[in-house]
Design an enzyme around this catalytic site. Structure first.
Site, short mmCIF file in Angstrom:
data_model
loop_
_atom_site.label_atom_id
_atom_site.label_comp_id
_atom_site.label_asym_id
_atom_site.label_seq_id
_atom_site.Cartn_x
_atom_site.Cartn_y
_atom_site.Cartn_z
N ALA A 140 -21.88 1.73 -7.98
CA ALA A 140 -22.78 1.40 -6.86
C ALA A 140 -22.08 0.79 -5.66
O ALA A 140 -22.63 0.76 -4.57
CB ALA A 140 -23.88 0.45 -7.34
N ARG A 169 -13.02 -3.00 0.86
CA ARG A 169 -11.56 -3.15 1.03
C ARG A 169 -10.85 -1.81 1.19
O ARG A 169 -9.69 -1.76 1.60
CB ARG A 169 -10.97 -3.92 -0.16
CG ARG A 169 -11.19 -5.43 -0.06
CD ARG A 169 -10.52 -6.15 -1.21
NE ARG A 169 -11.34 -6.08 -2.42
CZ ARG A 169 -10.93 -6.51 -3.61
NH1 ARG A 169 -9.71 -7.01 -3.75
NH2 ARG A 169 -11.72 -6.44 -4.66
N LYS A 178 -16.24 4.22 -2.35
CA LYS A 178 -15.05 3.96 -3.15
C LYS A 178 -14.86 4.94 -4.31
O LYS A 178 -13.80 5.54 -4.47
CB LYS A 178 -15.06 2.52 -3.68
CG LYS A 178 -13.83 2.20 -4.51
CD LYS A 178 -13.72 0.73 -4.84
CE LYS A 178 -14.74 0.27 -5.84
NZ LYS A 178 -14.44 -1.08 -6.35
N GLN A 216 -29.15 0.75 -7.77
CA GLN A 216 -28.99 -0.68 -7.50
C GLN A 216 -29.06 -0.85 -5.98
O GLN A 216 -28.08 -0.64 -5.27
CB GLN A 216 -27.65 -1.20 -8.04
CG GLN A 216 -27.50 -2.71 -7.89
CD GLN A 216 -26.10 -3.20 -8.27
OE1 GLN A 216 -25.14 -2.45 -8.24
NE2 GLN A 216 -26.00 -4.49 -8.61
N ASP A 255 -14.48 3.01 -10.92
CA ASP A 255 -13.25 2.96 -10.12
C ASP A 255 -12.02 2.76 -11.01
O ASP A 255 -11.01 2.23 -10.57
CB ASP A 255 -13.32 1.86 -9.06
CG ASP A 255 -13.48 0.46 -9.67
OD1 ASP A 255 -13.57 0.35 -10.91
OD2 ASP A 255 -13.53 -0.52 -8.90
N LYS A 296 -4.50 37.93 4.74
CA LYS A 296 -5.84 37.31 4.76
C LYS A 296 -6.88 38.31 4.29
O LYS A 296 -7.03 39.38 4.86
CB LYS A 296 -6.18 36.83 6.17
CG LYS A 296 -7.42 35.94 6.26
CD LYS A 296 -8.74 36.66 6.41
CE LYS A 296 -8.89 37.30 7.75
NZ LYS A 296 -10.29 37.84 7.92
N TYR A 343 1.18 40.70 9.97
CA TYR A 343 -0.12 40.14 9.67
C TYR A 343 -0.99 41.25 9.08
O TYR A 343 -1.24 42.27 9.72
CB TYR A 343 -0.81 39.59 10.93
CG TYR A 343 -2.25 39.24 10.69
CD1 TYR A 343 -2.59 38.14 9.91
CD2 TYR A 343 -3.27 40.02 11.22
CE1 TYR A 343 -3.91 37.83 9.66
CE2 TYR A 343 -4.60 39.71 10.98
CZ TYR A 343 -4.92 38.61 10.19
OH TYR A 343 -6.23 38.32 9.94
N ARG A 375 2.53 56.37 21.01
CA ARG A 375 3.26 55.49 21.91
C ARG A 375 3.62 56.27 23.16
O ARG A 375 3.62 57.50 23.18
CB ARG A 375 4.54 54.97 21.23
CG ARG A 375 5.50 56.04 20.79
CD ARG A 375 6.57 55.50 19.88
NE ARG A 375 7.55 56.52 19.51
CZ ARG A 375 8.28 56.49 18.42
NH1 ARG A 375 8.16 55.50 17.58
NH2 ARG A 375 9.17 57.44 18.18
#
Length: 457
Positions: free
Chosen positions: A11, A16, A23, A73, A103, A351, A366, A440
């Site tokens: 909870a 810190r 946390k 809580q 933790d 990709k 690519y 081309r």
């Protein structure tokens, strides 16, 4: 064996940590701390798990899902107050309740199981998991009587100078007789330096009532490390990283420099694979046998077959076959499928593409949104032109095609089986099977042009 329950304390905000992220959601070796704890608790024979949530409640619930029940809580008034929030689910039940903090990402199921067995064998009302450390500052001290039994636990802030010299500390993990726990919680006071309701006070209440209170000491203090700030987070990361690397090495993986190799908890690696320094392997990655990974390679959520090499490269959310050679300096982006014996060379980016068996893109290319067949050669500097500024389009390159250097394949386009594309071509239409395509400008040589230019100057 009695019924077993567990309460995970999750909870706290963790001020810190100085973070927007709550946390217990801070990751250690790729997994949130509270998930580490939940995974270990799930390895025990637990009938019901209740996680106490407060700050970041919805995010914690999103992480843990339906693996447990939850109790809120609303005000963080101490650990005893947190446990009391589980009364609706647990109060009145017969059995043993494990209480563990969310933790403590390094705690092992074996340690918690040993704690539970010690508790049940002693028919105790409470059993504390303790450890010994040379630097106990900040921890609650475990005070024993002349017979060695636990007399009480005192928080560091409330301890006398003499009590602070004790090196046996309370790890914050306990076992309780469930009914005795919720009965004693009604008598916990907040008359202390912090004005909070401390769970360790239950120990003294139970002992005063004549109940048996025992302790189970773990030999591994590091396992009990509670993470309250970024320094402790880095310590937990280093300890778990070492544990993970040693596990892989004992399973037959060679890690050349473990201190400079980062492998997350969900990774699987086959025998006789060699991991070179600077490698980062994350997520649910699966790497086969006899592979070479690195140096300086990042892999996340990839499946890699046997005898493949990935060096000085990055690969994410993709499938890589066996006997594949990738790198150096290649980038495999998500949803790529690189088949057996393919080669992806230096400065090549893939990709969302299929690269067929035995095909090669050796350098400076690519290949995105493409289906490349078997035994295709993609020359240096070639590009699948997949994006028109609004939509992505597919390029199909069939088996045994040869793509000359510096070619642009403007999608959507298909290059037929066995076709050749001349170097420097920009292909905008389909190329038939076994054809040679040249697209081309015709070369023109203007003789003596430079000499005439100098004369005119």
């Amino acid at each position: 064996m009695s019924n077993r329950y567990a309460i995970i304390l999750a909870a706290g905000q963790g001020t810190r940590m100085k973070s927007k992220l709550y946390k217990v959601l801070h990751p250690v070796c790729g997994k949130p701390m509270v998930q580490h704890v939940m995974d270990q608790v799930n390895n025990l024979n637990i009938e019901k798990i209740v996680t106490i949530i407060g700050h970041g409640a919805e995010l914690v619930k999103e992480q843990l899902g339906d693996s447990c029940e939850y109790a809120l809580q609303e005000e963080q008034l101490g650990t005893a107050h947190a446990v009391m929030q589980a009364a609706q689910q647990l109060a009145g039940l017969e059995g043993t309740t494990l209480v563990v903090c969310g933790d403590t990402p390094l705690i092992k199921a074996e340690t918690m199981d040993a704690l539970i067995k010690t508790h049940e064998e002693a028919h105790a009302a409470a059993t504390v998991l303790t450890a010994v450390t040379e630097n106990p500052a900040g921890y609650g001290r475990v005070l024993r009587n002349a017979e060695g039994h636990v007399e009480k636990i005192v928080e560091h802030k409330d301890a006398t100078e003499e009590e602070r010299q004790v090196t046996e500390i309370n790890t914050g993990t306990y076992c309780f007789d469930n009914k005795a726990l919720f009965s004693a919680l009604q008598n916990v006071s907040n008359e202390n330096a912090q004005g909070e309701y401390y769970l360790p006070d239950v120990i003294e209440i139970l002992k005063s009532a004549g109940h048996i209170v025992t302790a189970s000491r773990t030999e591994d203090f590091e396992e009990t490390l509670g993470v309250n700030d970024r320094v402790a987070l880095s310590q937990a990361e280093a300890i778990l990283k070492k544990r993970i690397n040693e596990m892989h090495m004992r399973n037959g993986v060679t890690i050349i420099d473990p201190s400079n190799t980062y492998i997350e908890t969900g990774v699987t690696i086959g025998r006789d694979t060699v991991i070179h320094p600077g490698s980062i392997i994350k997520g649910e990655s699966i790497i086969g046998e006899d592979c070479v990974i690195g140096p300086h390679t990042e892999i996340k959520n990839c499946e890699i077959g046997n005898s493949s090499t990935v060096r000085h490269s990055a690969a994410f959310e993709s499938i890589i076959g066996s006997y594949v050679n990738i790198g150096p300096f290649a980038h495999i982006r998500p949803d790529s499928d690189i088949r057996d014996k393919a080669k992806i060379g230096n400065f090549v980016e893939i990709k969302k593409a299929v690269i067929g068996e035995g095909s090669k893109a050796s350098h400076l290319s690519y290949i995105g949104d493409a289906e490349v067949g078997n035994d295709v050669n993609i020359g240096c500097g070639s590009i699948t032109v997949n994006y028109d500024g609004k939509n992505k389009y597919l390029t199909k390159i069939e088996d045994h095609v040869f793509i000359g250097c510096n070619s642009n394949l403007v999608a959507p386009v298909t290059i037929g089986r066995g076709a050749y594309v001349a170097a420097g071509s920009t292909i905008t239409e389909d190329v038939p099977e076994d054809a040679l395509s040249i697209a081309r400008a015709r070369q023109i040589n203007k003789e003596d042009y430079v000499q005439n230019l100098k004369i005119n100057e």
